[in-house]
Write an enzyme that holds these catalytic residues in place. Structure first.
Site, PDB file in Angstrom:
ATOM      1  N   ASP A 145      -9.727  -3.610  -6.090  1.00 41.88           N
ATOM      2  CA  ASP A 145      -9.238  -2.941  -4.880  1.00 41.88           C
ATOM      3  C   ASP A 145     -10.031  -1.657  -4.668  1.00 41.88           C
ATOM      4  O   ASP A 145      -9.975  -0.746  -5.496  1.00 41.88           O
ATOM      5  CB  ASP A 145      -7.743  -2.627  -5.061  1.00 41.88           C
ATOM      6  CG  ASP A 145      -7.092  -1.994  -3.830  1.00 41.88           C
ATOM      7  OD1 ASP A 145      -7.834  -1.493  -2.949  1.00 41.88           O
ATOM      8  OD2 ASP A 145      -5.858  -1.981  -3.775  1.00 41.88           O
ATOM      9  N   HIS A 176      -7.964  -5.033  -1.335  1.00 43.04           N
ATOM     10  CA  HIS A 176      -6.781  -4.260  -0.944  1.00 43.04           C
ATOM     11  C   HIS A 176      -5.964  -5.078   0.050  1.00 43.04           C
ATOM     12  O   HIS A 176      -6.360  -5.286   1.193  1.00 43.04           O
ATOM     13  CB  HIS A 176      -7.188  -2.926  -0.315  1.00 43.04           C
ATOM     14  CG  HIS A 176      -6.026  -2.024  -0.031  1.00 43.04           C
ATOM     15  ND1 HIS A 176      -5.350  -1.351  -1.025  1.00 43.04           N
ATOM     16  CD2 HIS A 176      -5.410  -1.696   1.135  1.00 43.04           C
ATOM     17  CE1 HIS A 176      -4.371  -0.637  -0.482  1.00 43.04           C
ATOM     18  NE2 HIS A 176      -4.378  -0.835   0.824  1.00 43.04           N
ATOM     19  N   SER A 224       0.838  -1.194   0.000  1.00 44.44           N
ATOM     20  CA  SER A 224       0.000   0.000   0.000  1.00 44.44           C
ATOM     21  C   SER A 224       0.885   1.260   0.000  1.00 44.44           C
ATOM     22  O   SER A 224       1.695   1.435  -0.899  1.00 44.44           O
ATOM     23  CB  SER A 224      -0.974  -0.045   1.183  1.00 44.44           C
ATOM     24  OG  SER A 224      -2.031   0.873   1.010  1.00 44.44           O
TER      25      SER A 224
END
Length: 326
Positions: free
Chosen positions: A260, A286, A134
């Site tokens: 996502d 995600h 991320s």
């Protein structure tokens, strides 16, 4: 290695939330070191100590993550089981103790990545791999792209669910059901910022901080001015990894699910340097990628990353490959 979502996890939101909250994280024996940073601050790094000469994997965590995040524990458990060594450096303020400097961390923090990764590489003895998840994935990609051949001491790199286009990701997180993620982030970010103001009065405006309802407003008050950006637009543009994917020379995997919720698939870049593999499975959420029957397992993602790392030297030196799994 194709990812197929379990039938019992039918949506991007479920594929995101369930693995992070409901699947048991593997136990990992970490050893912590505190490093003094060049600016007088400190960085806490959690280590897994393997056999001498075996590969070393460094993992940069996501926004408000840590070595205790589900993906960090899953990867480091796999690293330990192989006899490899690993490290999870904590971004400023994420190790359970407030940092000392008038700054935090951000998606374009290539300078921090550079300092940490070079110090870790100096103590590794075998192959040296880097991964980021991320926000940490975006920052790692920024460093790889900005460093180009100066990053070639990294044998392979992997980015997972990085917000490659921060403006589109920020817009996605500012509406509808996605506000649940925004509220989760602000729930921990805001108290850290209030404490920071007690350390450094006048660093930013408390009223505007309290009024921030989404990441755009938060970044405008805190992240952008603290880290040298004019405003949120400037930060989101200049820090986005999408701009440097064509400049990366290290064999790199960019893994993003097209469902996502943090960055919808239509915004995923389609071009990158020859050494970069763009892997965009249809599902995974995600940083989810759960597999198996109920209650599910977290082991697909570590296996995918390590499979790429071990095979990185064989990546074709032609056009970047976009794997569009159905």
């Amino acid at each position: 290695m194709k990812y197929t979502a379990p039938l019992w996890l039918p949506s991007g939101h479920l594929q995101t939330i369930y693995p992070a909250t409901c699947i048991a994280k593997p136990a990992v024996q970490f050893r912590r070191e505190r490093w003094d940073a060049p600016d007088g601050d400190f960085v806490d790094v959690d280590f897994v100590d393997g056999q001498p000469g075996q590969p070393f994997v460094v993992l940069f965590h996501g926004l408000e993550g840590s070595s205790d995040s589900h993906y960090a524990r899953a990867l480091m458990a796999d690293v330990a089981a192989r006899g490899w060594s690993g490290a999870v450096p904590h971004f400023r303020g994420c190790s359970g103790e407030p940092n000392r400097a008038p700054r935090f961390y951000h998606s374009g923090d290539a300078e921090e990545i550079d300092w940490v990764i070079r110090r870790l590489h100096a103590r590794s003895q075998g192959k040296f791999y880097a991964a980021g998840v991320s926000l940490g994935g975006n920052a790692l990609l920024r460093w790889l792209g900005e460093s180009q051949h100066r990053a070639d001491f990294v044998d392979a790199a992997c980015s997972v669910s990085a917000p490659l286009d921060l403006a589109q990701g920020g817009a996605s997180l500012s509406s509808g059901f996605n506000m649940i993620y925004t509220r989760m982030f602000l729930q921990t970010l805001k108290p850290k910022c209030v404490a920071k103001l007690q350390q450094f009065p006048g660093l930013f405006e408390l009223d505007k901080l309290r009024a921030a309802r989404d990441l755009y407003e938060f970044d405008n008050v805190v992240t952008a001015p603290l880290h040298g950006y004019r405003n949120t637009e400037d930060y989101w543009d200049r820090a986005s990894a999408k701009h440097v994917l064509g400049d990366i020379t290290v064999p790199t995997l960019v893994l993003n699910a097209r469902n996502d919720p943090f960055l919808p698939g239509r915004h995923l870049p389609q071009r990158a340097a020859a050494n970069v593999v763009l892997d965009y499975p249809a599902h995974g959420g995600h940083v989810g990628f759960a597999v198996g029957g109920l209650p599910g397992k977290l082991d697909w993602l570590p296996r995918r990353l390590i499979h790429f790392m071990e095979g990185a030297t064989g990546i074709a030196q032609n056009d970047a490959l976009v794997e569009q799994h159905g």
